[in-house]
Design a protein around this motif. Structure first.
Motif, PDB file in Angstrom:
ATOM      1  N   SER A 190       5.419 -25.776  19.276  1.00  0.00           N
ATOM      2  CA  SER A 190       6.074 -24.099  19.039  1.00  0.00           C
ATOM      3  C   SER A 190       4.862 -23.439  18.465  1.00  0.00           C
ATOM      4  CB  SER A 190       7.051 -24.284  18.416  1.00  0.00           C
ATOM      5  OG  SER A 190       7.935 -23.066  18.210  1.00  0.00           O
ATOM      6  N   ARG A 191       4.263 -24.058  17.367  1.00  0.00           N
ATOM      7  CA  ARG A 191       3.219 -23.246  16.773  1.00  0.00           C
ATOM      8  C   ARG A 191       1.846 -22.794  17.568  1.00  0.00           C
ATOM      9  NH1 ARG A 191       4.038 -26.865  12.567  1.00  0.00           N
ATOM     10  NH2 ARG A 191       1.643 -28.044  13.145  1.00  0.00           N
ATOM     11  N   THR A 192       1.574 -23.887  18.560  1.00  0.00           N
ATOM     12  CA  THR A 192       0.616 -23.091  19.734  1.00  0.00           C
ATOM     13  C   THR A 192       0.947 -22.329  20.557  1.00  0.00           C
ATOM     14  OG1 THR A 192       0.039 -25.775  19.698  1.00  0.00           O
ATOM     15  CG2 THR A 192      -0.339 -24.223  21.532  1.00  0.00           C
ATOM     16  N   HIS A 193       2.508 -22.054  20.776  1.00  0.00           N
ATOM     17  CA  HIS A 193       2.855 -20.990  21.271  1.00  0.00           C
ATOM     18  C   HIS A 193       2.760 -19.919  20.728  1.00  0.00           C
ATOM     19  CE1 HIS A 193       5.512 -23.497  24.511  1.00  0.00           C
ATOM     20  NE2 HIS A 193       4.102 -23.553  25.135  1.00  0.00           N
ATOM     21  N   GLU A 194       3.172 -19.763  19.684  1.00  0.00           N
ATOM     22  CA  GLU A 194       3.080 -18.793  18.770  1.00  0.00           C
ATOM     23  C   GLU A 194       1.712 -18.145  18.438  1.00  0.00           C
ATOM     24  OE1 GLU A 194       5.810 -16.898  17.557  1.00  0.00           O
ATOM     25  OE2 GLU A 194       7.115 -18.169  18.705  1.00  0.00           O
ATOM     26  N   SER A 195       0.629 -18.967  18.352  1.00  0.00           N
ATOM     27  CA  SER A 195      -0.763 -18.467  17.997  1.00  0.00           C
ATOM     28  C   SER A 195      -1.215 -18.108  19.364  1.00  0.00           C
ATOM     29  CB  SER A 195      -1.423 -19.677  17.678  1.00  0.00           C
ATOM     30  OG  SER A 195      -1.049 -20.152  16.291  1.00  0.00           O
ATOM     31  N   GLU A 196      -0.713 -18.650  20.283  1.00  0.00           N
ATOM     32  CA  GLU A 196      -1.296 -18.074  21.739  1.00  0.00           C
ATOM     33  C   GLU A 196      -0.826 -16.557  21.891  1.00  0.00           C
ATOM     34  OE1 GLU A 196      -2.367 -20.193  25.549  1.00  0.00           O
ATOM     35  OE2 GLU A 196      -0.309 -20.184  25.353  1.00  0.00           O
ATOM     36  N   ALA A 197       0.665 -16.734  21.718  1.00  0.00           N
ATOM     37  CA  ALA A 197       1.286 -15.162  21.766  1.00  0.00           C
ATOM     38  C   ALA A 197       0.689 -14.140  20.882  1.00  0.00           C
ATOM     39  CB  ALA A 197       2.763 -15.215  21.771  1.00  0.00           C
ATOM     40  N   ASP A 198       0.143 -14.553  19.518  1.00  0.00           N
ATOM     41  CA  ASP A 198      -0.367 -13.787  18.862  1.00  0.00           C
ATOM     42  C   ASP A 198      -1.762 -13.059  19.351  1.00  0.00           C
ATOM     43  OD1 ASP A 198       1.407 -13.657  16.792  1.00  0.00           O
ATOM     44  OD2 ASP A 198       0.349 -15.011  15.404  1.00  0.00           O
ATOM     45  N   LYS A 199      -2.381 -13.901  20.172  1.00  0.00           N
ATOM     46  CA  LYS A 199      -3.719 -13.441  20.706  1.00  0.00           C
ATOM     47  C   LYS A 199      -3.495 -12.892  21.723  1.00  0.00           C
ATOM     48  CE  LYS A 199      -6.799 -17.188  18.375  1.00  0.00           C
ATOM     49  NZ  LYS A 199      -7.458 -18.293  18.628  1.00  0.00           N
ATOM     50  N   LEU A 200      -2.829 -13.193  22.677  1.00  0.00           N
ATOM     51  CA  LEU A 200      -2.459 -12.265  24.024  1.00  0.00           C
ATOM     52  C   LEU A 200      -1.923 -11.086  23.635  1.00  0.00           C
ATOM     53  CD1 LEU A 200      -1.343 -15.383  26.310  1.00  0.00           C
ATOM     54  CD2 LEU A 200      -3.392 -14.085  26.344  1.00  0.00           C
ATOM     55  N   GLY A 201      -0.814 -11.131  22.728  1.00  0.00           N
ATOM     56  CA  GLY A 201      -0.369  -9.919  22.445  1.00  0.00           C
ATOM     57  C   GLY A 201      -1.209  -8.867  21.846  1.00  0.00           C
ATOM     58  N   LEU A 202      -2.048  -9.197  21.258  1.00  0.00           N
ATOM     59  CA  LEU A 202      -3.101  -8.320  20.407  1.00  0.00           C
ATOM     60  C   LEU A 202      -4.060  -7.466  21.838  1.00  0.00           C
ATOM     61  CD1 LEU A 202      -4.457  -6.966  18.006  1.00  0.00           C
ATOM     62  CD2 LEU A 202      -5.885  -9.286  18.048  1.00  0.00           C
ATOM     63  N   ILE A 203      -4.451  -8.545  22.742  1.00  0.00           N
ATOM     64  CA  ILE A 203      -5.018  -7.919  23.899  1.00  0.00           C
ATOM     65  C   ILE A 203      -4.284  -6.914  24.587  1.00  0.00           C
ATOM     66  CG2 ILE A 203      -6.245  -8.572  25.885  1.00  0.00           C
ATOM     67  CD1 ILE A 203      -6.637 -11.445  24.999  1.00  0.00           C
ATOM     68  N   PHE A 204      -3.044  -7.261  24.699  1.00  0.00           N
ATOM     69  CA  PHE A 204      -2.187  -6.488  25.648  1.00  0.00           C
ATOM     70  C   PHE A 204      -1.911  -5.238  24.952  1.00  0.00           C
ATOM     71  CE2 PHE A 204      -0.372 -10.470  27.811  1.00  0.00           C
ATOM     72  CZ  PHE A 204      -1.290 -10.773  28.519  1.00  0.00           C
ATOM     73  N   MET A 205      -1.477  -5.122  23.774  1.00  0.00           N
ATOM     74  CA  MET A 205      -0.991  -3.988  22.841  1.00  0.00           C
ATOM     75  C   MET A 205      -2.291  -2.794  22.977  1.00  0.00           C
ATOM     76  SD  MET A 205      -1.265  -4.714  18.883  1.00  0.00           S
ATOM     77  CE  MET A 205      -0.840  -2.890  18.279  1.00  0.00           C
ATOM     78  N   GLY A 212      -5.107  -2.040  17.751  1.00  0.00           N
ATOM     79  CA  GLY A 212      -4.878  -3.409  17.299  1.00  0.00           C
ATOM     80  C   GLY A 212      -4.873  -3.850  15.850  1.00  0.00           C
ATOM     81  N   GLU A 213      -5.298  -2.949  15.049  1.00  0.00           N
ATOM     82  CA  GLU A 213      -5.466  -3.337  13.530  1.00  0.00           C
ATOM     83  C   GLU A 213      -4.169  -3.337  13.011  1.00  0.00           C
ATOM     84  OE1 GLU A 213      -7.769  -0.295  11.624  1.00  0.00           O
ATOM     85  OE2 GLU A 213      -9.742  -1.031  12.485  1.00  0.00           O
ATOM     86  N   GLU A 214      -3.095  -2.857  13.515  1.00  0.00           N
ATOM     87  CA  GLU A 214      -1.789  -2.887  13.005  1.00  0.00           C
ATOM     88  C   GLU A 214      -0.997  -4.355  13.249  1.00  0.00           C
ATOM     89  OE1 GLU A 214       1.178  -0.951  10.964  1.00  0.00           O
ATOM     90  OE2 GLU A 214      -0.835  -0.262  11.674  1.00  0.00           O
ATOM     91  N   ALA A 215      -1.623  -5.031  14.118  1.00  0.00           N
ATOM     92  CA  ALA A 215      -1.002  -6.239  14.245  1.00  0.00           C
ATOM     93  C   ALA A 215      -0.960  -7.052  13.089  1.00  0.00           C
ATOM     94  CB  ALA A 215      -1.779  -7.377  15.417  1.00  0.00           C
ATOM     95  N   ALA A 216      -2.133  -7.293  12.325  1.00  0.00           N
ATOM     96  CA  ALA A 216      -2.230  -7.738  10.969  1.00  0.00           C
ATOM     97  C   ALA A 216      -1.224  -7.472  10.114  1.00  0.00           C
ATOM     98  CB  ALA A 216      -3.534  -8.208  10.731  1.00  0.00           C
ATOM     99  N   ASN A 241       2.651 -16.517   7.510  1.00  0.00           N
ATOM    100  CA  ASN A 241       2.206 -15.307   7.532  1.00  0.00           C
ATOM    101  C   ASN A 241       0.874 -15.047   7.206  1.00  0.00           C
ATOM    102  OD1 ASN A 241       5.053 -14.741   8.088  1.00  0.00           O
ATOM    103  ND2 ASN A 241       5.293 -14.031   5.702  1.00  0.00           N
ATOM    104  N   GLU A 242       0.358 -15.745   6.266  1.00  0.00           N
ATOM    105  CA  GLU A 242      -1.028 -15.597   5.837  1.00  0.00           C
ATOM    106  C   GLU A 242      -2.056 -16.121   6.890  1.00  0.00           C
ATOM    107  OE1 GLU A 242      -2.776 -14.117   3.199  1.00  0.00           O
ATOM    108  OE2 GLU A 242      -0.667 -13.315   2.638  1.00  0.00           O
ATOM    109  N   SER A 243      -1.643 -17.057   7.555  1.00  0.00           N
ATOM    110  CA  SER A 243      -2.591 -17.711   8.721  1.00  0.00           C
ATOM    111  C   SER A 243      -2.377 -16.730   9.603  1.00  0.00           C
ATOM    112  CB  SER A 243      -1.678 -19.024   9.198  1.00  0.00           C
ATOM    113  OG  SER A 243      -2.429 -19.548  10.250  1.00  0.00           O
ATOM    114  N   ARG A 244      -1.401 -16.059   9.868  1.00  0.00           N
ATOM    115  CA  ARG A 244      -1.482 -15.186  11.202  1.00  0.00           C
ATOM    116  C   ARG A 244      -2.277 -13.738  10.857  1.00  0.00           C
ATOM    117  NH1 ARG A 244       4.898 -15.744  13.511  1.00  0.00           N
ATOM    118  NH2 ARG A 244       3.764 -15.488  15.433  1.00  0.00           N
ATOM    119  N   ILE A 245      -2.190 -13.552   9.682  1.00  0.00           N
ATOM    120  CA  ILE A 245      -2.927 -12.279   9.352  1.00  0.00           C
ATOM    121  C   ILE A 245      -4.399 -12.689   9.315  1.00  0.00           C
ATOM    122  CG2 ILE A 245      -3.662 -10.708   7.295  1.00  0.00           C
ATOM    123  CD1 ILE A 245      -0.654 -11.279   6.282  1.00  0.00           C
TER     124      ILE A 245
END
Length: 269
Positions: A190-205, A212-216, A241-245
């Motif tokens: 599940s963490r793999t999915h979350e991390s992948e969605a973070d990166k893809l979501g950043l590209i899409f936004m 894109g700076e607002e994602a962090a 949260n820290e890892s995602r930031i």
């Protein structure tokens, strides 16, 4: 005989893999959209009927407009990359639910829900886009279908069930996804999915014209709201949260470059 059967199953699982566009990650792909999406749409419809849709017209309009722009960016990417058939399967829908829960989610096929409780964390339109991009990315990467495939593999279900079309079989596959989420063995997946969605979501936004700076910063605000997790990251279904930031900040230059590469039709905000 048992060994031969096991080898055949393993071989089939290896063959039934596909690649997540953009990230290139290999995923188990035993469940088709034809199997997953009817159950997804039906469950979403039932949820909307049973929950209170927000009457705040301003906030609702903002959710729908941000969702529209990001889903259009995804659709544009898919049609430019020989994925028109996949793009046609989506039924994008965005709703705001009156609920204090700090959450948002997207079901297979593009059905998205935001709870009003997450809006203060989003804080602004770019923040909404960051969360929206992440949720849309789950649908784009077919994480729901992959979770169903993984659940089937873990449960040792037969391939007949995997390719079954009867409603009761489809329901069985669907329900498996929500029966394994609390098991520690599934958490890293599940963490793999979350991390992948973070990166893809950043590209899409960014493709949709958002900052894109607002994602962090969304996760900075989330961290202030929730504080540090009381359990270690390896026992959580989500990255800390820290890892995602840190990941979002580090990935921003690459995401910006990819968004520019993929965005054949620039959007002016």
């Amino acid at each position: 005989m048992k060994k031969i059967t096991t080898l055949l199953l393993v071989s089939t699982f290896l063959v039934q893999c596909s690649t997540v566009p953009i990230t290139g990650r290999k995923r188990l792909d035993l469940v088709s959209d034809a199997q997953a999406l009817p159950a997804s749409f039906a469950q979403y419809k039932g949820f909307i009927e049973k929950n209170k849709i927000s009457k705040n017209t301003k906030e609702t309009k903002e959710i729908k407009e941000v969702g529209k722009r990001i889903s259009e960016a995804v659709d544009r990417f898919m049609r430019a990359n020989n994925m028109s058939k996949e793009a046609d399967a989506y039924r994008w829908e965005f709703n705001l639910i009156e609920d204090k829960t700090v959450n948002a989610w997207c079901m297979p096929g593009g059905k998205v829900v935001f709870y009003t409780g997450i809006l203060p964390i989003c804080e602004n339109e770019d923040g909404i886009a960051a969360v929206m991009g992440h949720e849309v990315a789950h649908a784009f990467a077919r994480h729901g279908q992959e979770r169903m495939s993984q659940a089937m593999a873990q449960q040792g279900l037969s391939l007949a069930v995997a390719y079954g079309t009867r409603n009761d079989e489809n329901s069985k596959i669907w329900n498996l996804v929500y029966g394994v989420g609390s098991q520690v063995g599934m958490l890293a997946y599940s963490r793999t999915h979350e991390s992948e969605a973070d990166k893809l979501g950043l590209i899409f936004m960014i493709m949709a014209g958002y900052n894109g700076e607002e994602a962090a910063q969304v996760w900075v605000r989330m961290s202030k709201r929730t504080g540090k997790s009381s359990q270690p990251e390896f026992l959580s279904t989500h990255p800390s949260n820290e890892s995602r930031i840190q990941t979002l900040k580090a990935y921003l230059p690459e995401a910006t470059a990819l968004a520019k590469k993929f965005n054949a039709t620039p959007i002016v905000k």
